[in-house]
Scaffold this active site. Structure first.
Site, PDB file in Angstrom:
ATOM      1  CD  GLU A  94      44.496  33.362  26.326  1.00 23.26           C
ATOM      2  OE1 GLU A  94      44.614  32.155  26.115  1.00 23.26           O
ATOM      3  OE2 GLU A  94      44.527  33.855  27.455  1.00 23.26           O
ATOM      4  CB  CYS A 107      38.438  41.875  28.777  1.00 27.02           C
ATOM      5  SG  CYS A 107      40.020  41.900  29.612  1.00 27.02           S
ATOM      6  CB  CYS A 114      52.850  41.773  30.225  1.00 26.71           C
ATOM      7  SG  CYS A 114      52.429  43.350  31.020  1.00 26.71           S
ATOM      8  CB  CYS A 118      52.161  42.023  38.173  1.00 23.07           C
ATOM      9  SG  CYS A 118      52.040  43.728  37.628  1.00 23.07           S
ATOM     10  CB  CYS A 121      49.776  39.079  36.363  1.00 19.04           C
ATOM     11  SG  CYS A 121      48.946  39.192  34.767  1.00 19.04           S
ATOM     12  N   GLY A 165      49.064  42.494  28.494  1.00 18.94           N
ATOM     13  CA  GLY A 165      49.899  43.635  28.140  1.00 18.94           C
ATOM     14  C   GLY A 165      49.639  44.884  28.959  1.00 18.94           C
ATOM     15  CD  GLU A 166      50.684  49.281  31.608  1.00 20.00           C
ATOM     16  OE1 GLU A 166      50.240  48.593  32.544  1.00 20.00           O
ATOM     17  OE2 GLU A 166      50.167  50.369  31.281  1.00 20.00           O
ATOM     18  CB  SER A 197      43.270  48.618  33.191  1.00 16.49           C
ATOM     19  OG  SER A 197      43.821  48.208  34.420  1.00 16.49           O
ATOM     20  CB  SER A 220      46.603  47.365  38.308  1.00 16.10           C
ATOM     21  OG  SER A 220      45.776  47.156  37.185  1.00 16.10           O
ATOM     22  CG  LEU A 221      46.819  51.426  44.441  1.00 17.35           C
ATOM     23  CD1 LEU A 221      47.910  52.311  43.838  1.00 17.35           C
ATOM     24  CD2 LEU A 221      45.810  52.300  45.201  1.00 17.35           C
ATOM     25  CG  HIS A 222      47.012  45.031  42.865  1.00 19.59           C
ATOM     26  ND1 HIS A 222      45.695  44.650  42.851  1.00 19.59           N
ATOM     27  CD2 HIS A 222      47.434  44.932  41.574  1.00 19.59           C
ATOM     28  CE1 HIS A 222      45.335  44.321  41.620  1.00 19.59           C
ATOM     29  NE2 HIS A 222      46.362  44.495  40.823  1.00 19.59           N
ATOM     30  CG  ASN A 296      40.654  35.437  38.893  1.00 15.64           C
ATOM     31  OD1 ASN A 296      39.618  35.016  39.387  1.00 15.64           O
ATOM     32  ND2 ASN A 296      40.745  36.636  38.357  1.00 15.64           N
ATOM     33  CB  CYS A 339      41.545  39.758  36.439  1.00 16.63           C
ATOM     34  SG  CYS A 339      40.327  40.978  36.152  1.00 16.63           S
TER      35      CYS A 339
END
Ligand code: SAH
Length: 346
Positions: A94, A107, A114, A118, A121, A165-166, A197, A220-222, A296, A339
């Protein structure tokens, strides 16, 4: 249909020139074909009208042109567009067009599924099926550029590698796609308008710095506390924050390019003063800004967006420490385009 023929778009211009020379033709023919493939977006060899019929047949015998196809396009009531893109082998990824008053951002996805895990996600639940090829990444951008021109009367202005994906686990192909996007033979976009990212793969961040890339980097720290980050992003066990910090210092020393930290605040996970203090400390290592992203929901209720007070506390503390902080409102939630929601549901 399964085929053993090679995708002609995997060849560089130089390789195409060599191919024609080996065929006893002029190297220049390679330039012509390259232009058809990349500037004119040819979907079949028959489109290449300034190439002889015999040569077109010879190409047909040796190669295929793998193009993506926008399978379904959904439009959100906030203007966001989500494309479900079918690849030549039937798999789907997508990509999303995010319009604002002044910009159109694409995006894009870098993998089918992926490599990472995470917990919050939706894409992570798909597991990695394969890496996207450079042309499959490039085509997503072109599709969104066309939609932007059609629906918003302006070309695409920015690109974020924040789809499925990464990107740093498919580094070579992502770099090739960006080279094409930024080259005059492709879209001629400035790398300053592109952001990659990553969840943070230290050795690849260093490699990017060594390669002298010119695009922006987002992490992407979080959480800036190892135990917390490992619970929500289990691969953090292999790439702890200390290694990430070292890689980011290396990145900044080489590129002088500020880093963006993506950060979601969840109830009962990272909403305490201790979490905020750790983030403030982490932000002091390298010049940066923080983007607080709205959560989300992806279904099971395990994660919940923290209260407005908790968010405000983050903002106040960051600002008090002179750290730039933006709060990002989610876009395209009603069509699962926000996201972390990309997961082939369409
Ligand atoms: N793998 C890369 C690229 C994906 S970007 C990376 O991790 O950076 C997708 C962004 O959305 C990341 O910042 C990710 O942490 C965030 N994200 C994932 N799931 C989310 C969700 N449910 N709500 C909000 N943000 C989410």
């Amino acid at each position: 249909m399964a085929t053993t023929k090679k995708d002609i778009r995997a060849l560089s211009k130089e390789q195409l020139r060599e191919f024609f020379e080996k065929q006893g033709d002029k190297a220049f023919r390679g330039n012509q074909v390259y232009e058809w493939l990349w500037q004119k977006g040819a979907h079949s060899f028959d489109d290449m009208t300034n190439v002889s019929i015999e040569t077109r047949q010879m190409l047909e015998d040796n190669f295929v042109i793998n193009h993506i196809k926008v399978d379904t396009m959904q439009r959100s009531n906030d203007g966001t567009i989500k494309n479900a893109v079918r690849l030549h082998d039937g798999l789907i990824v997508e990509s999303v067009l995010i319009p604002t008053k002044t910009r159109t951002t694409a995006c894009v996805s870098s993998q089918v599924g992926c490599s990472l895990d995470c917990k919050f996600c939706a894409t992570a639940r798909l597991k990695r099926m394969r890496n996207l090829n450079p042309d499959e990444i490039y085509d997503q951008v072109v599709a969104i550029d066309n939609e932007s021109k059609l629906y918003f009367k302006r070309p695409l202005s920015n690109i974020v590698f924040m789809g499925m994906g990464e990107p740093l686990m498919n580094y070579n192909n992502v770099i090739k796609a960006i080279d094409k996007i930024t080259s005059e033979e492709g879209l001629g976009m400035s790398p300053k308008r592109i952001t990659v990212s990553t969840s943070g793969v230290p050795k690849m961040i260093k490699k990017m710095a060594d390669d002298g890339v010119k695009f922006n980097l987002a992490i992407s720290l979080h959480s800036a506390i190892d135990e917390v980050r490992t619970t929500i992003m289990p691969f953090n066990d292999n790439f702890p924050l200390e290694d990430l910090r070292e890689a980011l210092e290396y990145w900044y020393a080489k590129t002088k390019s500020k880093i963006s930290y993506e950060y979601v605040v969840w109830n009962g996970i990272n909403d305490t003063q201790k979490d905020i203090d750790a983030l403030v400390k982490f932000c002091k290592y390298v010049p940066c800004k923080v983007n607080i992203i709205e959560y989300n929901p992806i279904d099971d209720g395990e994660f919940q967006q923290a209260s407005p007070e908790a968010l405000q506390n983050y903002i106040d503390c960051l600002e008090k420490n002179r750290i730039v902080v933006n709060v990002r409102r989610s876009r395209g939630k009603d069509i699962d385009a926000a996201c972390g929601q990309l997961a082939n549901k369409s």
